[in-house]
Design a protein around this motif. Structure first.
Motif, PDB file in Angstrom:
ATOM      1  N   ALA A 202       0.282  -1.534  -0.146  1.00 35.20           N
ATOM      2  CA  ALA A 202       0.338  -0.022  -0.374  1.00 35.20           C
ATOM      3  C   ALA A 202       1.189   1.326  -0.317  1.00 35.20           C
ATOM      4  CB  ALA A 202      -1.071  -0.128   0.970  1.00 35.20           C
ATOM      5  N   LEU A 203       2.291   1.195   1.035  1.00 34.05           N
ATOM      6  CA  LEU A 203       2.724   2.420   1.007  1.00 34.05           C
ATOM      7  C   LEU A 203       3.486   2.963  -0.548  1.00 34.05           C
ATOM      8  CD1 LEU A 203       3.993   4.396   2.613  1.00 34.05           C
ATOM      9  CD2 LEU A 203       5.652   2.624   3.208  1.00 34.05           C
ATOM     10  N   ALA A 204       4.077   1.601  -1.317  1.00 35.58           N
ATOM     11  CA  ALA A 204       4.439   1.619  -2.445  1.00 35.58           C
ATOM     12  C   ALA A 204       3.796   2.759  -3.480  1.00 35.58           C
ATOM     13  CB  ALA A 204       5.027   0.334  -2.870  1.00 35.58           C
ATOM     14  N   VAL A 205       2.098   1.509  -3.185  1.00 33.09           N
ATOM     15  CA  VAL A 205       0.588   2.045  -3.821  1.00 33.09           C
ATOM     16  C   VAL A 205       1.216   3.521  -4.292  1.00 33.09           C
ATOM     17  CG1 VAL A 205      -1.445   2.002  -4.981  1.00 33.09           C
ATOM     18  CG2 VAL A 205       0.051  -0.149  -4.472  1.00 33.09           C
ATOM     19  N   ALA A 206       1.448   4.102  -2.728  1.00 29.60           N
ATOM     20  CA  ALA A 206       1.250   5.685  -3.139  1.00 29.60           C
ATOM     21  C   ALA A 206       2.165   6.381  -3.771  1.00 29.60           C
ATOM     22  CB  ALA A 206       0.909   6.404  -1.367  1.00 29.60           C
ATOM     23  N   GLU A 207       3.255   5.592  -3.077  1.00 34.44           N
ATOM     24  CA  GLU A 207       4.182   6.502  -3.854  1.00 34.44           C
ATOM     25  C   GLU A 207       4.370   6.253  -5.334  1.00 34.44           C
ATOM     26  OE1 GLU A 207       7.798   6.269  -1.590  1.00 34.44           O
ATOM     27  OE2 GLU A 207       6.822   6.280   0.295  1.00 34.44           O
ATOM     28  N   ALA A 208       3.843   5.297  -6.135  1.00 33.73           N
ATOM     29  CA  ALA A 208       4.201   4.938  -7.522  1.00 33.73           C
ATOM     30  C   ALA A 208       3.907   6.229  -8.602  1.00 33.73           C
ATOM     31  CB  ALA A 208       3.688   3.887  -7.275  1.00 33.73           C
ATOM     32  N   TYR A 209       4.492   5.775  -9.269  1.00 36.26           N
ATOM     33  CA  TYR A 209       3.623   6.783 -10.453  1.00 36.26           C
ATOM     34  C   TYR A 209       2.942   4.818 -11.557  1.00 36.26           C
ATOM     35  CZ  TYR A 209       7.977   4.359 -13.439  1.00 36.26           C
ATOM     36  OH  TYR A 209       8.882   2.992 -13.710  1.00 36.26           O
ATOM     37  N   ASP A 210       2.168   6.313 -12.488  1.00 36.36           N
ATOM     38  CA  ASP A 210       1.107   4.754 -13.564  1.00 36.36           C
ATOM     39  C   ASP A 210       1.848   3.584 -13.789  1.00 36.36           C
ATOM     40  OD1 ASP A 210      -0.496   6.704 -12.404  1.00 36.36           O
ATOM     41  OD2 ASP A 210      -0.857   7.956 -14.464  1.00 36.36           O
ATOM     42  N   HIS A 211       3.152   3.550 -13.915  1.00 37.74           N
ATOM     43  CA  HIS A 211       3.331   2.163 -14.959  1.00 37.74           C
ATOM     44  C   HIS A 211       4.118   1.456 -13.565  1.00 37.74           C
ATOM     45  CE1 HIS A 211       5.134  -0.179 -17.785  1.00 37.74           C
ATOM     46  NE2 HIS A 211       6.229  -0.140 -17.483  1.00 37.74           N
ATOM     47  N   GLN A 212       4.489   1.701 -12.813  1.00 41.51           N
ATOM     48  CA  GLN A 212       4.728   1.079 -11.866  1.00 41.51           C
ATOM     49  C   GLN A 212       3.489   0.796 -11.489  1.00 41.51           C
ATOM     50  OE1 GLN A 212       7.039   4.333  -9.068  1.00 41.51           O
ATOM     51  NE2 GLN A 212       8.836   2.968  -9.507  1.00 41.51           N
ATOM     52  N   ALA A 213       2.788   1.441 -11.107  1.00 44.33           N
ATOM     53  CA  ALA A 213       1.076   1.045 -10.248  1.00 44.33           C
ATOM     54  C   ALA A 213       0.626  -0.466 -10.855  1.00 44.33           C
ATOM     55  CB  ALA A 213       0.451   2.193  -9.664  1.00 44.33           C
ATOM     56  N   ASP A 214       0.838  -0.236 -11.786  1.00 44.93           N
ATOM     57  CA  ASP A 214       0.181  -1.226 -12.760  1.00 44.93           C
ATOM     58  C   ASP A 214       1.254  -2.056 -13.092  1.00 44.93           C
ATOM     59  OD1 ASP A 214      -1.195   0.821 -14.033  1.00 44.93           O
ATOM     60  OD2 ASP A 214      -0.113   0.796 -15.890  1.00 44.93           O
ATOM     61  N   TRP A 215       2.258  -2.125 -12.120  1.00 45.14           N
ATOM     62  CA  TRP A 215       3.268  -4.236 -11.900  1.00 45.14           C
ATOM     63  C   TRP A 215       3.046  -4.332 -10.585  1.00 45.14           C
ATOM     64  CZ3 TRP A 215       4.438  -6.296 -15.611  1.00 45.14           C
ATOM     65  CH2 TRP A 215       4.370  -6.047 -17.058  1.00 45.14           C
ATOM     66  N   LEU A 216       2.889  -3.419 -10.056  1.00 44.36           N
ATOM     67  CA  LEU A 216       1.924  -3.236  -8.371  1.00 44.36           C
ATOM     68  C   LEU A 216       0.801  -5.140  -8.574  1.00 44.36           C
ATOM     69  CD1 LEU A 216       3.404   0.045  -6.478  1.00 44.36           C
ATOM     70  CD2 LEU A 216       4.727  -3.084  -6.414  1.00 44.36           C
TER      71      LEU A 216
END
Length: 137
Positions: free
Chosen positions: A71-85
């Protein structure tokens, strides 16, 4: 001689994406000692495979601490990273036959994280909850 935790922490900063991905898988069960390294791997700027495999490993651990890091990473991720999360979470939650398993209750954990004292965790948990409502994860 180096301990397994120390070796995996060293691998987390390797120039090799394969070693960083392996570190993400290996460190997932070493919470809270490896929390900072795991967030770094979840937000790996060099290779999406590291992000995906680390998210999958943490989701498979399925603890509040593990999902909190996602959840912490999702909040800090840019869109492309969030897709891979999201893809890593999906990989952990969907069995080999393509059916979402009931073993991991990420949605319930996100409900608990909605009351986390850290705003970024609450925001990330809300986004992960939305993913859980989606049939594709």
């Amino acid at each position: 001689m180096t301990s397994g935790l120390e070796a995996a922490l060293a691998e987390a900063s390797s120039p090799s994406w394969l070693r960083r991905a392996r570190a993400g898988r290996d460190l997932a069960s070493d919470l809270p000692e490896a929390a900072d390294a795991l967030v770094g791997l979840l937000l790996d700027a060099e290779d999406t495979a590291v992000t995906r495999q680390t998210a999958e490993a943490l989701a498979r651990v399925g603890s509040v601490a593990a999902v909190r890091l996602i959840a912490l990473a999702v909040a800090e991720a840019y869109d492309h990273q969030a897709d891979w999360l999201q893809t890593g979470l999906h990989d952990a939650l969907v069995g080999p036959d393509g059916v979402v398993g009931g073993v991991l209750d990420v949605a319930a954990i996100c409900g608990q994280l909605a009351r986390d004292p850290e705003e970024a965790v609450r925001r990330g948990a809300a986004e992960v909850s939305e993913w859980m409502d989606d049939t594709d994860c």
